[in-house]
Design an enzyme around this catalytic site. Structure first.
Site, mmCIF file in Angstrom:
data_model
loop_
_atom_site.group_PDB
_atom_site.id
_atom_site.type_symbol
_atom_site.label_atom_id
_atom_site.label_comp_id
_atom_site.label_asym_id
_atom_site.label_seq_id
_atom_site.Cartn_x
_atom_site.Cartn_y
_atom_site.Cartn_z
ATOM 1 N N TYR A 102 -16.993 -2.370 1.339
ATOM 2 C CA TYR A 102 -15.690 -2.048 0.418
ATOM 3 C C TYR A 102 -14.451 -2.834 0.910
ATOM 4 C CZ TYR A 102 -11.465 0.035 -1.083
ATOM 5 O OH TYR A 102 -10.319 0.307 -1.743
ATOM 6 N N SER A 160 0.408 0.915 2.372
ATOM 7 C CA SER A 160 -0.074 1.244 1.076
ATOM 8 C C SER A 160 0.345 2.592 0.481
ATOM 9 C CB SER A 160 -1.622 0.998 0.857
ATOM 10 O OG SER A 160 -2.088 1.571 -0.159
ATOM 11 N N TYR A 192 2.962 0.707 -7.118
ATOM 12 C CA TYR A 192 2.598 0.191 -8.522
ATOM 13 C C TYR A 192 3.776 0.943 -9.152
ATOM 14 C CZ TYR A 192 -1.817 -0.880 -6.242
ATOM 15 O OH TYR A 192 -2.951 -1.291 -5.212
ATOM 16 N N THR A 220 3.449 -4.119 -6.523
ATOM 17 C CA THR A 220 2.245 -5.064 -6.276
ATOM 18 C C THR A 220 1.927 -5.096 -8.234
ATOM 19 O OG1 THR A 220 1.232 -4.266 -4.535
ATOM 20 C CG2 THR A 220 -0.608 -5.126 -6.211
ATOM 21 N N ARG A 229 -15.732 -4.797 -8.483
ATOM 22 C CA ARG A 229 -16.420 -4.949 -7.185
ATOM 23 C C ARG A 229 -17.715 -4.646 -6.987
ATOM 24 N NH1 ARG A 229 -11.130 -3.028 -4.570
ATOM 25 N NH2 ARG A 229 -9.740 -3.944 -5.784
ATOM 26 N N LYS A 273 4.562 -8.627 -5.261
ATOM 27 C CA LYS A 273 3.339 -8.861 -4.570
ATOM 28 C C LYS A 273 2.168 -9.314 -5.724
ATOM 29 C CE LYS A 273 -0.361 -7.385 -1.219
ATOM 30 N NZ LYS A 273 -1.534 -6.856 -1.936
ATOM 31 N N HIS A 275 -4.719 -10.799 -4.068
ATOM 32 C CA HIS A 275 -5.023 -9.486 -3.792
ATOM 33 C C HIS A 275 -6.575 -9.753 -2.937
ATOM 34 C CE1 HIS A 275 -4.344 -5.106 -4.960
ATOM 35 N NE2 HIS A 275 -5.344 -5.005 -4.281
ATOM 36 N N ARG A 279 -9.860 -9.729 -4.742
ATOM 37 C CA ARG A 279 -10.312 -8.381 -5.250
ATOM 38 C C ARG A 279 -10.296 -7.966 -6.621
ATOM 39 N NH1 ARG A 279 -11.873 -5.302 -0.509
ATOM 40 N NH2 ARG A 279 -10.978 -3.600 -1.162
#
Ligand SMILES: Cc1cc2nc3c(=O)[nH]c(=O)nc-3n(C[C@H](O)[C@H](O)[C@H](O)COP(=O)(O)O)c2cc1C
Length: 412
Positions: free
Chosen positions: A41, A123, A146, A172, A181, A268, A292, A295
């Site tokens: 991950y 985060s 966000y 972000t 992913r 970002k 990022h 990702r």
């Protein structure tokens, strides 16, 4: 994916922190200490992972020449970013759910950052609350958010950051939807880890990690508790967070957050000159040039190859933080030469945390700080400002021809 080391004929095993000489060694140790789905991950990226691979390899295309016979008896690696004097031009990027990597999670990273004298990017998907993280250590902190469907939630988090003494906020902008992913689908990664016979075998093979997870108690999303309806477990809250990502967000929403915060503000996920200019227009203090870590969007664009043209367009009007693929102190210096104010890194500190908790992150930061300092001496640069674009020796970055003007050379 490993990068930043050279092949040598010396055979070695990384058994503990004492064997970690570079970021790849921390990655190797993290891989050993984490159950496979969790390691992948962190290590994985979107779709074919092409963008991520290129972000790691792009550095090799950039050469720098040193200045000889400069007095570098006293070298100062300190710089100012987002209103804070920090010990080196390297910050930690926000990475969520830190308790999955070590039971002390974000608290351990906050303490290591404070000891290293640099910014911790917290985060909004942290396992401890932003207040708990602020109380853990004094160092400067940047809170990442966000714009949510519930606009009031973003404003509420900003107010909480003011109360907790955060130095800066970062928005972000490259996550209107989560990236695909594929590694996570193949390993069956879920948050929290789902119980099945395969997971149980994996847990049994990593007893220290498993005990740590149990020791830390219920896994939480510290900033979102009581926001979702129903149970406040991490599954419900992670689903709530995913559902709050809003693809209709615009620059006008970002401008409102800049105003609501009223202090140092970073955007970002900038990768184009046009967006860098928009960030200046809405009054942001910094842009984080970032993909990022590959990702999200597997478009093959790396932050370092976009940096010179972005720096030429907005340098001097806004701070520029280069994020993604940093694995060496020398990478930081190459980015500074190409116009960055500072750099940020994500996966390396997660590897440090998984490898050895707070001690692992401290060792990793000390190692990169020493690399920055040693290479500044070798380059004949006594201060960060002395690292300049004139030291770049080639006009190709990451295999893409760039305009001669981008490197400050005469156009031909
Ligand atoms: C495990 C993990 C979690 C992340 N979580 C977030 C996040 O919550 N918010 C965010 O803006 N970026 C997040 N990122 C991206 C990082 O902030 C950063 O942009 C990226 O890791 C930089 O690339 P690097 O890993 O090569 O340094 C995450 C990255 C990783 C590896």
């Amino acid at each position: 994916m490993a990068a930043g080391t050279c092949r040598t004929d010396v055979r070695y095993r990384v058994r503990g922190l004492r064997d970690c000489l570079n970021v790849d060694d921390f990655r190797t140790l993290a891989r050993r200490r984490l159950p496979a789905p969790i390691f992948h991950y962190v290590d994985g990226a979107a779709e074919s992972e092409h963008t991520y691979r290129r972000s790691l390899l792009a550095w090799d295309e950039i050469g720098m020449a040193h200045n000889a016979l400069v007095d570098v008896a006293a070298v100062d690696t300190a710089t100012t970013v987002l209103g804070q004097r920090i010990a080196m031009p390297l910050l930690l990027s926000p990475t969520g759910t830190a308790r999955l990597y070590h039971w002390r999670g974000e608290l351990a990273v906050a303490r290591a950052c404070a000891a290293a004298g640099t910014f911790y990017g917290v985060s909004m998907g942290s396992t401890f609350s932003l207040e708990e993280i602020a109380a853990a250590a004094d160092g400067p902190k940047l809170f990442q958010l966000y714009v949510f469907r519930d606009r009031g939630l973003s404003i509420e988090l900003i107010e909480r950051c003011k109360g907790a003494g955060y130095a800066a906020v970062c928005l972000t902008v490259d996550t209107p939807v989560p990236g695909m992913r594929e590694r996570d689908l193949r390993t069956g990664m879920t948050v929290p880890p789902a119980f099945g016979w395969k997971t149980l075998l994996d847990f049994a093979a990593h007893p220290a990690w498993t005990l740590g997870l149990l020791r830390g108690g219920r896994l939480r999303m510290g900033n979102l508790e009581n926001r979702a309806e129903g149970r406040q477990d991490i599954t419900t809250l992670a689903r709530f967070l995913g559902g709050q990502l809003d693809p209709s967000v615009t620059w006008e929403d970002a401008r409102r957050l800049v105003e609501a915060w009223g202090g140092p503000f970073a955007v970002k996920g900038i990768l184009s000159v046009a967006d860098a200019r928009r960030a200046v227009e809405i009054g942001a203090s910094a842009i984080i040039v970032s993909n990022h870590g590959g990702r999200q969007f597997d478009a093959g664009i790396t932050p370092i190859e976009m940096l010179p043209r972005i720096a030429d367009a907005v340098g001097g009007q806004i701070e520029i933080i280069l994020d993604g693929g940093i694995r060496r102190g020398m990478h930081v210096l190459k980015a500074l030469a190409l116009g960055a104010t500072a750099c940020a890194m994500g996966r390396p500190h997660v590897f440090g945390l998984a490898a050895g908790g707070e001690a692992g992150v401290r060792q990793l930061l000390a190692l990169l700080h020493a690399e920055i300092r040693r290479n500044m001496i070798l380059m004949g640069c006594a201060t960060i400002d002395a690292v300049s674009r004139s030291m770049i020796t080639n006009d190709r970055i990451a295999g893409y021809p760039i305009h001669k003007g981008d490197l400050g050379m005469a156009a031909v």
